[in-house]
Design a protein around this motif. Sequence first.
Motif, PDB file in Angstrom:
ATOM      1  N   LEU A   9     -35.812 -27.264  19.751  1.00 21.92           N
ATOM      2  CA  LEU A   9     -35.826 -28.396  20.693  1.00 21.92           C
ATOM      3  C   LEU A   9     -37.237 -28.727  21.183  1.00 21.92           C
ATOM      4  O   LEU A   9     -37.571 -29.886  21.385  1.00 21.92           O
ATOM      5  CB  LEU A   9     -34.899 -28.106  21.877  1.00 21.92           C
ATOM      6  N   ILE A  19     -25.752 -27.982  21.214  1.00 19.70           N
ATOM      7  CA  ILE A  19     -26.674 -29.114  21.401  1.00 19.70           C
ATOM      8  C   ILE A  19     -25.876 -30.423  21.491  1.00 19.70           C
ATOM      9  O   ILE A  19     -26.145 -31.276  22.347  1.00 19.70           O
ATOM     10  CB  ILE A  19     -27.713 -29.179  20.249  1.00 19.70           C
ATOM     11  N   VAL A  79     -29.523 -25.554  26.849  1.00 18.45           N
ATOM     12  CA  VAL A  79     -29.999 -26.850  26.353  1.00 18.45           C
ATOM     13  C   VAL A  79     -30.070 -27.861  27.498  1.00 18.45           C
ATOM     14  O   VAL A  79     -31.036 -28.611  27.621  1.00 18.45           O
ATOM     15  CB  VAL A  79     -29.094 -27.379  25.213  1.00 18.45           C
TER      16      VAL A  79
END
Lengths: 86, 486
Positions: free
Chosen positions: B221, B367, B20
């Motif tokens: 994402l 995340i 991420v």
Amino acid sequence: MKKVKLQVCNGTTCFVMGGADMQNMVDQLMVKFKDCLEIERVRCLNACSLSDNFAKAPYANIDGQLVGNANFQTITKIIEEKLSND
Amino acid sequence: MTNEVLATKKLKNEILVRLVKAFMSDNFAENVRLIPYEMRPKGSDVPFRCCIYKERAILRSRAIAGLGFAMEEDDEKTLLSDFANRALERKKPEEYPLTVLQNACKGCPSSKVFVTELCQSCVAKPCLSACKFGAIEHVNGRSKIDVAKCKKCGLCMSACPYRAIVKTIVPCEEACPVNAISKGEDGLAHIDHDKCISCGKCVSACPFGATHAKSQIIDVLKNIKAGKKVIAMFAPALVGHLPCDASQIKEAFKKIGFSEVYEVAQGADVTAKTEAKDFQERLDQGAAFMTTSCCAAYNELVKKHMPELKPYVSEAKTPLYYTAEIVKKEHPDAITVFISPCFAKRREVLDNDKINYILNFEELGAILIALGIQIDTCEKQDFAYKSSKEARDFAVSGGVARSVLAAWRGKPDAIVPAIINGVNKTTLRDLKVYAKTGKCPLGNLVEVMCCEGGCVGGNAGLSTIKAATKKVGEYANSSYSLKDEH
């Protein structure tokens, strides 16, 4: 009697990186050290905020010493050292 | 959770956080390529494997699974950066939810029954007479098992007065309720996707962390980054798996970039009422029992392994199904993401075109870490729809049966709940008997949850079952009961 103070981080990073298991650890430590140990769950020790430090979460603080990768074995070792130091 | 399993979970989570972070950086592909080198830089300790190169190779594999690809198709020469680019280009997630990292798989010794040195070479030799297959003989002062003849029935183990006979197991094979994962001729674990119900028990069981879910974290994402309207629908179990108040969850999702947040408990209210109605109709027609239908692993189990049980499964859809239906009606243009405690729901999401993606609790946690979101400082906000107490408690073993009871408007003593708390080889046998005989001796409303403890015990969870159950229960109790709804 010598007493050690342990703070266990309950921040988001520590919780996700295995901190959920910390409650078991806290229970085990209380049984093991009884009155020699004072345990506090703190909201956050702010130890993970630097770049890659999240990987060493969960964190704990033992008498002012910050400890990463906290688990029953690592914490027990440090508490025993502190207790036997005088 | 044992420490070994915790260590593998932590490794997987670390990879996800780094993926991420790389995604948020201005050079995604290159920063993904560097992940194994950043985790094991030149000269660093080698905590788990034989050498630093093997460690990096396995970290590379974990990153590929984190990018959502099957390890079985890796040719080992494709760069991680190429996989990262492919993940960006991918239009839809890959077919099968789970993958085995061949290089992380230890190739455990095959399961066998084995006489240890504790054999006392006794006079009675009950092991010899216990064996129905003539697989045991007595040589050199000790019983010996002929592996070719042994059927691993275990009768000799219980016959031995010294308990000197043991059975070794392969953790993934032992954990799988449907024998879908087994050692191949190469000695490594392989998943037979025709049999696999995606329950994820092998993921939790492997102490080397060799089975992985193929993550959709980048797919989610990239849609958020593209400015699309992405909506989170979270499973009731989530409340027990985050260190915050339930009212802070909505703000946390918004900080990530989701535009709206729904509790799947909203759909659980519909499931409970539909199931109660379904049950009434079945009783009127003289049915002996009905099983619940909300566990994705159980639904796959029935489809692939016990079609004879299908007539007994409630026609009610899952809470996720109804929630997605509501969300797509209110926001037809939205990308919907289910936030799941388990891997089995990946199958359900792949099969339902109203649900675009799925993230599990570990992936959500990664995340939050990568974006530096401190969840317990998030603002408290109510959800637009207030779900019932029973719907919010759906995630706990027994919770689905309780919700049907609360929604029940028929004779109060007509329902006798029977709870299957975790599907394993034993409960599977029971279910087969119910289907074969057409009756269940324990009750007439059979609640089946594949994970022990219910969804709060899902294998992609962050907290312990005990703590999560308590927190979900407290949150549930703050709401109204379906009993009082008219």
